[in-house]
Design an enzyme around this catalytic site. Structure first.
Site, short mmCIF file in Angstrom:
data_model
loop_
_atom_site.label_atom_id
_atom_site.label_comp_id
_atom_site.label_asym_id
_atom_site.label_seq_id
_atom_site.Cartn_x
_atom_site.Cartn_y
_atom_site.Cartn_z
N GLU A 101 -57.39 -5.75 12.49
CA GLU A 101 -56.93 -5.09 11.27
C GLU A 101 -56.96 -6.11 10.18
O GLU A 101 -57.48 -5.65 9.14
CB GLU A 101 -55.40 -4.89 11.63
CG GLU A 101 -55.26 -3.96 12.79
CD GLU A 101 -55.00 -4.34 14.18
OE1 GLU A 101 -55.38 -5.56 14.38
OE2 GLU A 101 -54.32 -3.82 14.85
N CYS A 125 -50.10 -5.28 16.20
CA CYS A 125 -49.21 -6.23 16.58
C CYS A 125 -48.24 -6.53 15.16
O CYS A 125 -48.71 -5.94 14.16
CB CYS A 125 -49.77 -7.45 17.03
SG CYS A 125 -50.42 -8.52 15.68
N CYS A 128 -50.15 -7.91 12.23
CA CYS A 128 -50.95 -6.91 11.48
C CYS A 128 -50.26 -6.11 10.78
O CYS A 128 -50.65 -5.57 9.67
CB CYS A 128 -51.99 -6.25 12.83
SG CYS A 128 -53.15 -7.60 13.38
#
Ligand SMILES: O=c1ccn([C@H]2C[C@H](O)[C@@H](COP(=O)(O)O)O2)c(=O)[nH]1
Ligand code: ZN
Length: 193
Positions: A101, A125, A128
């Site tokens: 990302e 996560c 990100c």
């Protein structure tokens, strides 16, 4: 019969044949195209455990950024570590790998990614998620949510909910999208011909 008349009649019948020709039916739709682009990017990843790809798309269905998880520029894939359960934390990939990302956002080819959608192989996560929110992306379409029980991923959802970022799971229509170079319909034009 006059030769011109024959030609005209042939032309007319070809034209009416032409009218029956309709568009292809087996083309991929936009979502398949964008998720498949994320999956294709993931094929560049050197991570032995998780290959993640991301594809950012604007409101005009234009791709404005693509990325995959990998070592930062200048940090050799062969020298930096890919292990995770290492004796020393300094030797674990977690300290070094750039997430898909993040790479997709940083690789953007537009001024910004405001109001864009990001297609990702794995739910983002927490780190990100922060980048997604701060960059102005407003929608996350993910394929796998397999890490959902981990605190990092629970935190991502908490942040997305608070920031009003929509997220939903992509369920593929087809399990497989094939790219076969030699099988192209227009293979007469391939370099070997
Ligand atoms: O938001 C995310 C989360 C993870 N990744 C990448 C980073 C790592 O290379 C792997 C995760 O490896 P684990 O072995 O599960 O820790 O996936 C990402 O790109 N984006
Ligand atoms: Zn991440």
């Amino acid at each position: 019969m006059d030769i011109n008349l024959v030609e005209d009649t042939e032309k007319l019948s070809l034209e009416s044949e032409d009218k029956k020709i309709t568009k292809r039916k087996d083309y991929i739709d936009w979502r398949e195209y964008f998720m498949a682009t994320a999956f294709l990017a993931a094929k560049r990843s050197k991570d032995p455990s998780y290959q993640v790809g991301a594809c950012i798309v604007n409101k005009e269905n234009k791709i404005v950024g693509v990325g995959y998880n990998g070592m930062p520029i200048g940090c050799s894939d062969d020298e930096f570590p890919w292990g995770k359960d290492t004796l020393s934390k300094l030797d674990s990939k977690f300290l070094y790998v750039c997430h898909a990302e993040m790479n997709a956002i940083l690789n953007k080819n537009s001024a910004d990614v405001k109001d864009c959608t990001i297609y990702v192989g794995l739910f983002p996560c927490n780190e990100c998620a922060k980048m997604i929110i701060q960059s102005g992306i407003t929608e996350v379409i993910y394929f796998s949510d397999e890490k959902r029980h981990k605190p990092k991923y629970i935190a991502s959802k908490k942040m997305f909910n608070a920031a009003g970022v929509k997220y939903w799971q992509y369920i593929p229509k087809n399990d497989k999208i094939e790219i076969t170079f030699s099988g192209a319909a227009w293979q007469n034009m391939s370099p070997s011909k």
